[in-house]
Write an enzyme that holds these catalytic residues in place. Structure first.
Site, PDB file in Angstrom:
ATOM      1  N   HIS A 124       0.833  -1.204   0.000  1.00 52.81           N
ATOM      2  CA  HIS A 124       0.000   0.000   0.000  1.00 52.81           C
ATOM      3  C   HIS A 124       0.875   1.265   0.000  1.00 52.81           C
ATOM      4  O   HIS A 124       0.708   2.154  -0.839  1.00 52.81           O
ATOM      5  CB  HIS A 124      -0.917  -0.031   1.231  1.00 52.81           C
ATOM      6  CG  HIS A 124      -1.819   1.162   1.349  1.00 52.81           C
ATOM      7  ND1 HIS A 124      -3.104   1.160   0.876  1.00 52.81           N
ATOM      8  CD2 HIS A 124      -1.623   2.395   1.893  1.00 52.81           C
ATOM      9  CE1 HIS A 124      -3.661   2.341   1.124  1.00 52.81           C
ATOM     10  NE2 HIS A 124      -2.774   3.111   1.743  1.00 52.81           N
ATOM     11  N   GLU A 125       1.831   1.317   0.945  1.00 53.06           N
ATOM     12  CA  GLU A 125       2.663   2.531   1.050  1.00 53.06           C
ATOM     13  C   GLU A 125       3.560   2.684  -0.182  1.00 53.06           C
ATOM     14  O   GLU A 125       3.731   3.782  -0.701  1.00 53.06           O
ATOM     15  CB  GLU A 125       3.508   2.501   2.337  1.00 53.06           C
ATOM     16  CG  GLU A 125       2.701   2.506   3.647  1.00 53.06           C
ATOM     17  CD  GLU A 125       1.718   3.660   3.788  1.00 53.06           C
ATOM     18  OE1 GLU A 125       1.876   4.685   3.104  1.00 53.06           O
ATOM     19  OE2 GLU A 125       0.764   3.529   4.581  1.00 53.06           O
TER      20      GLU A 125
ATOM     21  N   HIS B 237       1.768   4.138  -3.089  1.00 53.43           N
ATOM     22  CA  HIS B 237       1.771   5.608  -3.103  1.00 53.43           C
ATOM     23  C   HIS B 237       3.057   6.127  -3.738  1.00 53.43           C
ATOM     24  O   HIS B 237       3.036   7.020  -4.580  1.00 53.43           O
ATOM     25  CB  HIS B 237       1.671   6.160  -1.673  1.00 53.43           C
ATOM     26  CG  HIS B 237       0.305   6.035  -1.067  1.00 53.43           C
ATOM     27  ND1 HIS B 237      -0.844   6.339  -1.748  1.00 53.43           N
ATOM     28  CD2 HIS B 237      -0.091   5.642   0.175  1.00 53.43           C
ATOM     29  CE1 HIS B 237      -1.892   6.144  -0.962  1.00 53.43           C
ATOM     30  NE2 HIS B 237      -1.470   5.708   0.219  1.00 53.43           N
TER      31      HIS B 237
ATOM     32  N   HIS C 291      -5.256   6.749  -3.017  1.00 51.10           N
ATOM     33  CA  HIS C 291      -6.155   5.770  -2.391  1.00 51.10           C
ATOM     34  C   HIS C 291      -7.254   5.366  -3.358  1.00 51.10           C
ATOM     35  O   HIS C 291      -7.643   6.131  -4.225  1.00 51.10           O
ATOM     36  CB  HIS C 291      -6.788   6.359  -1.120  1.00 51.10           C
ATOM     37  CG  HIS C 291      -5.871   6.276   0.054  1.00 51.10           C
ATOM     38  ND1 HIS C 291      -5.794   7.266   0.996  1.00 51.10           N
ATOM     39  CD2 HIS C 291      -4.978   5.330   0.426  1.00 51.10           C
ATOM     40  CE1 HIS C 291      -4.885   6.923   1.909  1.00 51.10           C
ATOM     41  NE2 HIS C 291      -4.378   5.756   1.573  1.00 51.10           N
ATOM     42  N   CYS C 292      -7.735   4.159  -3.177  1.00 48.97           N
ATOM     43  CA  CYS C 292      -8.757   3.617  -4.072  1.00 48.97           C
ATOM     44  C   CYS C 292      -9.961   3.245  -3.209  1.00 48.97           C
ATOM     45  O   CYS C 292      -9.809   2.768  -2.091  1.00 48.97           O
ATOM     46  CB  CYS C 292      -8.192   2.382  -4.769  1.00 48.97           C
ATOM     47  SG  CYS C 292      -9.372   1.557  -5.836  1.00 48.97           S
TER      48      CYS C 292
ATOM     49  N   CYS D 141      -9.075  -3.833  -3.562  1.00 44.44           N
ATOM     50  CA  CYS D 141      -7.812  -3.205  -3.947  1.00 44.44           C
ATOM     51  C   CYS D 141      -6.967  -2.935  -2.701  1.00 44.44           C
ATOM     52  O   CYS D 141      -7.468  -2.432  -1.689  1.00 44.44           O
ATOM     53  CB  CYS D 141      -8.067  -1.896  -4.686  1.00 44.44           C
ATOM     54  SG  CYS D 141      -6.546  -1.176  -5.326  1.00 44.44           S
TER      55      CYS D 141
ATOM     56  N   CYS E  74      -6.493  -3.442  -7.774  1.00 42.60           N
ATOM     57  CA  CYS E  74      -7.667  -3.645  -8.630  1.00 42.60           C
ATOM     58  C   CYS E  74      -7.211  -3.408 -10.070  1.00 42.60           C
ATOM     59  O   CYS E  74      -6.097  -2.945 -10.309  1.00 42.60           O
ATOM     60  CB  CYS E  74      -8.790  -2.676  -8.241  1.00 42.60           C
ATOM     61  SG  CYS E  74      -8.423  -0.961  -8.608  1.00 42.60           S
TER      62      CYS E  74
ATOM     63  N   CYS F  17      -6.031   0.301 -10.776  1.00 42.03           N
ATOM     64  CA  CYS F  17      -4.765   0.660 -10.123  1.00 42.03           C
ATOM     65  C   CYS F  17      -3.620  -0.153 -10.740  1.00 42.03           C
ATOM     66  O   CYS F  17      -2.516   0.370 -10.917  1.00 42.03           O
ATOM     67  CB  CYS F  17      -4.848   0.425  -8.616  1.00 42.03           C
ATOM     68  SG  CYS F  17      -5.919   1.615  -7.786  1.00 42.03           S
TER      69      CYS F  17
END
Lengths: 460, 185
Positions: B133-134, B137, B143-144, B149, B168, B171
């Protein structure tokens, strides 16, 4: 809220709070904007319609509490959430007293913040929905359903308007089918209790024991078969209106119980020992002569005086013949719309028949006659043959002598009217299709076209 | 911002060696770039807030800057200490959208933190999701809102468990085009 996305305005003098929260809300799918002071926030009020305000309680100049007051003055429905540090929780409590929806303590637990905002959004949506529904209820005052220009109808409308404004008990009298329930509903729909329920009980349809349990409710195990606790109609009508139809059919024991409830405004469920306060407006209706029943000892005098506070008498349809055409036209439009049939008007002959008829079943009979006519009508205009036989041939006497002969002719006529549509004919005759089929066989009816075709095929 | 060339993992304070090896393996595969674990580590103590007894995430992220050579590498700081930013009680991590710096903590990913028996496999899975996640970025993704996702925002460990460790379709496409930030806008 017009859209699903809630709009949030964050008001805080600390930049880190504004930036972090703004970003957090946008990440969560909300529309967010920020203001660094109450002054800027008030300026932004005009720019957009905000759903939720997050206000820091301590700000230089106008503080959060004062801003909340100003916001509430301008937008009484604004959802305000106060942001506070542990040190100033007391002022948050003060803000809650002044109408803030909730408060959150800095630093925020992300999960709590999400939960608080989601709850606030839901509340805002509920308030908006509730407002919309109330507007709808206000529009549904039912007065347009009371159709007619006769003096009697105008008087009826005046009485409904007059009594609706008060909380008085009403007794509606009238023959069967005159529309007593409609009047009761109209009174409720125009009263201050209109946002609460109207509960209808047909006292004539229930035996004494069942009626008692229906009205008072019962506790689990109160009698055989009472497997669950159940609320009665008195409780269900709480805040609203209780309509007791056929009040003259109530047995003497239940009359005593009803009188006590009306006087004390308290009930006990059957098998229960907890006193439950009830608050309803009573509208009662009857087609019986309560005074005669009273004299005969069938209806208690004290209950009679208790319910006969404001009496409305609906005259039978035969006494307000000038309303018949208007009513017929009203029902015609109503049924044509609900059945999606292109029937537009009544023929002059039909109007004449309707106005001449005695209408023993009153408005209900007229309504049913028009419903039937719209159903069987083959063109855009209702003709005499579309009307039920008893109305169309009201002055002609019965078609035969014996019961079997009348039945035979009635079924034959209905089959002809419906063009041998078995579904429609059975529905009009109010018998099932198998019974109709058996009668067709019994009386030896044959559809001519079918017979012809068979004969042809045999011949070929 | 230069195109992401590799992933550089930096441990902040004492970090489980197996966790670092696991992250190197899965992240390099997930982002389709080479990866390495730096031998040099970062001491988090200067970012400690004694009142909150937590470490300031934004300050730590800033301290990671010294590992950036300007060569397109995305730097992921991994720590086991508890992180915060001033307005929130805690954060799982923080990153710069479009890079080069990202930071994640495994502190609140342990079952023991919530009074439950240790579950190492679950801990590694959660760490993989937060690291992805990080870094997502840092690779330019915002963010989704989609439930399926890894870029979905998680406010609690339950929400971390609910989201999958994959991008997803949208993304994923943004990532492969290497222009996540532009498309995300």
């Amino acid at each position: 809220m017009e859209t699903d996305t809630a709009r949030i305005l964050i008001v805080d003098d600390e930049q880190v709070v504004r930036d972090s929260l703004g970003e957090w809300f946008r990440d969560e799918g909300y529309e967010a904007d920020t203001a660094d002071s109450a002054k800027v926030a008030l300026e932004k009020l005009a720019a957009a319609k905000w759903d939720i305000f997050l206000l820091d309680i301590r700000m230089p100049g106008i503080d959060g509490l004062e801003l909340q007051r100003k916001l509430k003055e301008a937008h009484p429905e604004a959802v305000v959430i106060i942001m506070t540090a542990y040190a100033s929780v007391e002022s948050a409590v003060e803000a809650m007293k002044q109408g803030a929806y909730d408060y959150i303590i800095k630093p925020f637990n992300p999960e709590d913040l999400e939960h608080t905002i989601r709850k606030a959004v839901e509340r805002k949506q509920l308030v908006a929905e509730n407002k919309q529904l109330r507007t709808k209820i206000d529009e549904l005052n039912l007065l347009h359903e009371i159709v007619g220009t006769s003096r009697a109808t105008r008087r009826l409308l005046e009485q409904v308007a007059m009594v609706s404004a008060s909380d008085t008990t009403v007794l509606i009298r009238g023959e069967s089918g005159t529309g007593k329930e409609l009047i009761a509903r109209a009174i409720h729909a125009n009263s201050a209790r209109r946002y609460m329920p109207i509960v209808v009980v047909n006292c004539g349809a229930l035996s004494e024991g069942v009626l008692e349990s229906e009205l008072f409710g019962h506790e689990k195990g109160a009698f055989t078969g009472a497997q669950y606790r159940r609320k009665g109609k008195f409780e269900m009508a709480d805040g609203g209106t209780l309509f007791l139809d056929e009040v003259g059919d109530i047995g003497l024991k239940t009359q005593v119980d009803l009188l006590r409830v009306l006087e004390e405004k308290k009930i006990y469920r059957v098998g229960g020992n907890v006193e439950i306060p009830v608050n309803f407006r009573l509208i009662a209706a009857t087609n019986k002569n309560l005074e005669t029943m009273n004299a005969e000892g069938k209806f208690r005098e004290d209950l009679y005086y208790r319910i006969n506070v404001f009496s409305i008498t609906i005259p039978p349809l035969r006494e307000r013949r000038e309303d018949i055409s208007l009513l017929a036209d009203h029902f015609l439009r109503k049924f044509a719309r609900s059945m999606s049939r292109p029937v537009a008007k009544l023929s002059a002959e039909v109007e004449e028949i309707l106005c001449r008829y005695e209408w023993p079943g009153n408005v209900r009979e007229l309504q049913n006659a028009i419903e039937r006519a719209v159903l069987v009508c083959q063109t855009t205009k209702i003709e005499p043959q579309d009307l039920p036989l008893n109305i169309n041939h009201a002055n002609e006497g019965p078609p035969g002598r014996s019961l079997a002969e009348i039945e035979r002719q009635h079924i034959r006529r209905t089959l002809e009217e419906t063009g041998w549509n078995i579904y429609r004919a059975a529905r009009l005759l109010e018998i099932d299709r198998v019974t109709l089929y058996n009668r067709i066989k019994k009386y030896g009816f044959k559809r001519e076209a079918v017979v012809d075709r068979r004969t042809e095929s045999k011949a070929s | 911002m230069s195109r992401p060339s590799k992933i550089v993992i930096v441990s902040i304070g004492e970090v489980d060696a197996e966790l670092l090896d696991y992250l190197l393996l899965v992240l390099a595969a997930s982002f389709a770039v080479p990866g390495l674990i730096l031998a040099e580590t970062l001491d988090p103590e200067s970012c400690y807030d004694s009142t909150r007894r937590q470490y300031h995430a934004t300050q730590l992220l800033d301290r990671l800057r010294k590992f950036d050579r300007g060569d397109g590498a995305r730097i992921l700081g991994v720590t086991e200490v508890d992180l915060f930013i001033p307005i929130f009680t805690f954060v799982f991590g923080e990153a710069q959208v479009g890079g080069p710096l990202a930071l994640m903590s495994t502190h609140r990913l342990h079952q023991q933190f919530y009074g439950l028996p240790d579950d190492r496999k679950l801990w590694l899975t959660r760490a993989e999701k937060e690291a992805t996640h990080e870094l997502g970025h840092a690779f330019g993704l915002a963010h989704c809102l989609k439930l399926d996702c890894v870029m979905r925002f998680a406010n609690s460990v339950e929400e971390v468990d609910l989201k999958p460790c994959k991008f997803c379709q949208l993304c994923g496409t943004r990532l492969s085009l290497g222009s996540g930030s532009t498309l995300a806008a």
